[in-house]
Every structure is written in structure tokens, then in C-alpha cells.
Design a protein around this motif. Structure first.
Motif, PDB file in Angstrom:
ATOM      1  N   SER A 237      -0.637  -8.663  -5.133  1.00 18.69           N
ATOM      2  CA  SER A 237      -1.860  -8.829  -5.905  1.00 18.69           C
ATOM      3  C   SER A 237      -1.575  -8.975  -7.392  1.00 18.69           C
ATOM      4  N   GLY A 238      -2.543  -9.532  -8.093  1.00 20.61           N
ATOM      5  CA  GLY A 238      -2.495  -9.613  -9.544  1.00 20.61           C
ATOM      6  C   GLY A 238      -2.534  -8.249 -10.206  1.00 20.61           C
ATOM      7  N   ASP A 239      -2.777  -7.191  -9.442  1.00 16.99           N
ATOM      8  CA  ASP A 239      -2.757  -5.833  -9.999  1.00 16.99           C
ATOM      9  C   ASP A 239      -1.332  -5.278 -10.090  1.00 16.99           C
ATOM     10  N   SER A 240      -0.341  -6.131  -9.864  1.00 13.45           N
ATOM     11  CA  SER A 240       1.092  -5.803  -9.939  1.00 13.45           C
ATOM     12  C   SER A 240       1.564  -4.868  -8.832  1.00 13.45           C
ATOM     13  N   SER A 241       0.843  -4.836  -7.729  1.00 13.07           N
ATOM     14  CA  SER A 241       1.284  -4.000  -6.612  1.00 13.07           C
ATOM     15  C   SER A 241       1.507  -4.841  -5.366  1.00 13.07           C
ATOM     16  N   ILE A 242       2.341  -4.299  -4.491  1.00 14.55           N
ATOM     17  CA  ILE A 242       2.528  -4.822  -3.147  1.00 14.55           C
ATOM     18  C   ILE A 242       2.103  -3.700  -2.212  1.00 14.55           C
ATOM     19  N   LYS A 243       1.233  -4.010  -1.274  1.00 13.42           N
ATOM     20  CA  LYS A 243       0.769  -3.008  -0.321  1.00 13.42           C
ATOM     21  C   LYS A 243       1.251  -3.386   1.073  1.00 13.42           C
ATOM     22  N   LEU A 244       1.598  -2.361   1.838  1.00 16.94           N
ATOM     23  CA  LEU A 244       1.956  -2.531   3.246  1.00 16.94           C
ATOM     24  C   LEU A 244       0.842  -1.919   4.074  1.00 16.94           C
ATOM     25  N   TRP A 245       0.277  -2.715   4.973  1.00 14.08           N
ATOM     26  CA  TRP A 245      -0.876  -2.322   5.777  1.00 14.08           C
ATOM     27  C   TRP A 245      -0.489  -2.213   7.240  1.00 14.08           C
ATOM     28  N   ASN A 246      -0.973  -1.187   7.908  1.00 20.16           N
ATOM     29  CA  ASN A 246      -0.847  -1.082   9.356  1.00 20.16           C
ATOM     30  C   ASN A 246      -1.891  -2.036   9.938  1.00 20.16           C
ATOM     31  N   VAL A 247      -1.445  -3.057  10.637  1.00 20.47           N
ATOM     32  CA  VAL A 247      -2.353  -4.100  11.138  1.00 20.47           C
ATOM     33  C   VAL A 247      -3.323  -3.536  12.177  1.00 20.47           C
ATOM     34  N   LEU A 248      -2.836  -2.701  13.085  1.00 16.73           N
ATOM     35  CA  LEU A 248      -3.671  -2.169  14.159  1.00 16.73           C
ATOM     36  C   LEU A 248      -4.796  -1.291  13.625  1.00 16.73           C
ATOM     37  N   HIS A 249      -4.479  -0.434  12.659  1.00 20.17           N
ATOM     38  CA  HIS A 249      -5.467   0.526  12.161  1.00 20.17           C
ATOM     39  C   HIS A 249      -6.134   0.105  10.853  1.00 20.17           C
ATOM     40  N   GLY A 250      -5.592  -0.911  10.186  1.00 24.77           N
ATOM     41  CA  GLY A 250      -6.205  -1.401   8.958  1.00 24.77           C
ATOM     42  C   GLY A 250      -6.088  -0.460   7.777  1.00 24.77           C
ATOM     43  N   ILE A 251      -5.034   0.354   7.755  1.00 30.15           N
ATOM     44  CA  ILE A 251      -4.864   1.290   6.649  1.00 30.15           C
ATOM     45  C   ILE A 251      -3.623   0.939   5.833  1.00 30.15           C
ATOM     46  N   CYS A 252      -3.700   1.226   4.543  1.00 32.20           N
ATOM     47  CA  CYS A 252      -2.549   1.025   3.670  1.00 32.20           C
ATOM     48  C   CYS A 252      -1.581   2.177   3.904  1.00 32.20           C
ATOM     49  N   VAL A 253      -0.353   1.857   4.279  1.00 26.31           N
ATOM     50  CA  VAL A 253       0.639   2.890   4.552  1.00 26.31           C
ATOM     51  C   VAL A 253       1.613   3.088   3.383  1.00 26.31           C
ATOM     52  N   ARG A 254       1.647   2.139   2.461  1.00 23.46           N
ATOM     53  CA  ARG A 254       2.517   2.288   1.302  1.00 23.46           C
ATOM     54  C   ARG A 254       2.093   1.297   0.220  1.00 23.46           C
ATOM     55  N   THR A 255       2.160   1.751  -1.019  1.00 23.36           N
ATOM     56  CA  THR A 255       1.943   0.893  -2.178  1.00 23.36           C
ATOM     57  C   THR A 255       3.223   0.877  -2.991  1.00 23.36           C
ATOM     58  N   LEU A 256       3.729  -0.313  -3.241  1.00 24.56           N
ATOM     59  CA  LEU A 256       4.949  -0.491  -4.025  1.00 24.56           C
ATOM     60  C   LEU A 256       4.561  -0.978  -5.410  1.00 24.56           C
ATOM     61  N   THR A 257       5.037  -0.279  -6.416  1.00 22.20           N
ATOM     62  CA  THR A 257       4.739  -0.655  -7.793  1.00 22.20           C
ATOM     63  C   THR A 257       6.054  -0.837  -8.534  1.00 22.20           C
ATOM     64  N   GLY A 258       5.973  -1.296  -9.751  1.00 17.44           N
ATOM     65  CA  GLY A 258       7.170  -1.473 -10.553  1.00 17.44           C
ATOM     66  C   GLY A 258       7.288  -2.856 -11.155  1.00 17.44           C
ATOM     67  N   HIS A 259       6.542  -3.819 -10.649  1.00 13.12           N
ATOM     68  CA  HIS A 259       6.521  -5.148 -11.258  1.00 13.12           C
ATOM     69  C   HIS A 259       5.578  -5.092 -12.455  1.00 13.12           C
ATOM     70  N   THR A 260       6.102  -5.275 -13.636  1.00  5.20           N
ATOM     71  CA  THR A 260       5.237  -5.190 -14.819  1.00  5.20           C
ATOM     72  C   THR A 260       4.405  -6.446 -15.008  1.00  5.20           C
ATOM     73  N   GLY A 261       4.907  -7.571 -14.577  1.00  6.70           N
ATOM     74  CA  GLY A 261       4.163  -8.818 -14.727  1.00  6.70           C
ATOM     75  C   GLY A 261       3.571  -9.302 -13.419  1.00  6.70           C
ATOM     76  N   GLY A 262       3.768  -8.563 -12.358  1.00  7.42           N
ATOM     77  CA  GLY A 262       3.263  -8.982 -11.061  1.00  7.42           C
ATOM     78  C   GLY A 262       4.213  -9.944 -10.372  1.00  7.42           C
ATOM     79  N   ALA A 263       4.232  -9.885  -9.086  1.00  5.42           N
ATOM     80  CA  ALA A 263       4.983 -10.833  -8.266  1.00  5.42           C
ATOM     81  C   ALA A 263       4.012 -11.953  -7.883  1.00  5.42           C
ATOM     82  N   VAL A 264       4.478 -12.980  -7.256  1.00  5.32           N
ATOM     83  CA  VAL A 264       3.575 -14.033  -6.796  1.00  5.32           C
ATOM     84  C   VAL A 264       3.761 -14.361  -5.327  1.00  5.32           C
ATOM     85  N   SER A 265       4.722 -13.702  -4.668  1.00  2.45           N
ATOM     86  CA  SER A 265       4.957 -13.997  -3.273  1.00  2.45           C
ATOM     87  C   SER A 265       5.640 -12.801  -2.601  1.00  2.45           C
ATOM     88  N   VAL A 266       5.326 -12.599  -1.326  1.00  2.00           N
ATOM     89  CA  VAL A 266       5.980 -11.555  -0.545  1.00  2.00           C
ATOM     90  C   VAL A 266       6.509 -12.147   0.748  1.00  2.00           C
TER      91      VAL A 266
END
Length: 141
Positions: free
Chosen positions: A107-136
Motif C-alpha cells: 500500500s501507499g501507506d508504506s506497509s505490506i500486509k499478509l492476510w489469511n485468505v480463509l479467515h480474512g484476517i491480517c496476520v502480519r504487517t511489515l513496515t520499514g519502507h520509508t518511501g513505500g514499495a510498489v510491488s510484492v
């Protein structure tokens, strides 16, 4: 019929017979690759659709939008089966893990989130990109 505005993202289904496109017009079009015909239009986002991707088994499409939401769609029915919320800016990139248990979102919020597809919950948020990534992407292993 095509999109009413330009498109941001395209993705082939695993078998290569469908192409999904996400557009600034807030829709996702599923196109038959051989005929070029629009098979289905998916609606439900309130902002332009910046990212689309098929699940490895071709049964789901994930879409990320300027509305900060991620939607999971059933390819056969066209129904939205789940909406994932948690980003605070545009969702620009999505990818399923090879085993389909996780969905990664960037996301443009500079985070990468990992979601459990079956349950629809965020299981981890990865931060540390100061300018944001553009692809995962997941590694094959």
C-alpha cells in the motif's frame, strides 16, 4: 464493452483463458482471451482498482483499490466473498502465496500486509519502507 476509464492492472488466469483488468472506473473486467469478449464485470470498489491478481487455482481474484480496500471475488459467480480492510492508503499490489493460504498486499501507506485468505484476517504487517514499495511477490518455495 471496455472500461469507461484507463486501466491500472491486468492479470492472466492460471490457465491463460481469462484476463482480469482493474480500472480507474472502479470496475474489474473479466475478458475471454480468445474472443476478447467481456465475460463479467465486477463492481463494489469505491475508488479506482489499482491491482488485480488471480489465485493459483484460478477460483479467486483479489483486487486492491484507491478506496484502501482489498476484495476477494469468486471467479465463477462474480460475487465478492470477502472485503479486507486495514490499509490507510491505496492498495497498489497483491499476490497470493503458492499454497493460497496467504495474500500479500502493498500500500501507499508504506506497509505490506499478509492476510489469511480463509479467515480474512491480517496476520502480519511489515513496515520499514520509508518511501513505500510498489510491488510484492512470494518466492516459489
Amino acid at each position: 464493452m471496455g472500461h469507461a476509464n484507463h486501466f491500472f492492472s491486468v492479470s492472466f488466469s492460471p490457465g491463460g483463458n481469462l484476463l482480469a483488468s482493474g480500472s480507474r472506473d472502479t470496475t474489474i473486467k473479466l475478458l475471454n482471451v480468445k474472443s476478447g469478449a467481456c465475460v463479467r464485470t465486477l463492481t463494489g470498489h469505491y475508488g479506482g482498482v489499482a491491482s488485480v491478481t488471480f489465485s493459483p487455482d484460478g477460483q479467486l481474484i483479489a483486487s486492491g483499490s484507491h478506496d484502501m480496500a482489498i476484495k476477494l471475488w469468486n471467479v465463477q459467480s462474480g460475487e465478492c466473498v470477502r472485503t479486507l480492510a486495514g490499509h490507510t492508503s491505496i492498495v497498489r499490489s497483491l499476490t497470493f502465496s503458492p499454497d493460497m493460504q496467504l495474500l500479500a498486499s502493498e500500500s501507499g501507506d508504506s506497509s505490506i500486509k499478509l492476510w489469511n485468505v480463509l479467515h480474512g484476517i491480517c496476520v502480519r504487517t511489515l513496515t520499514g519502507h520509508t518511501g513505500g514499495a510498489v510491488s510484492v511477490s512470494f518466492s516459489p518455495d
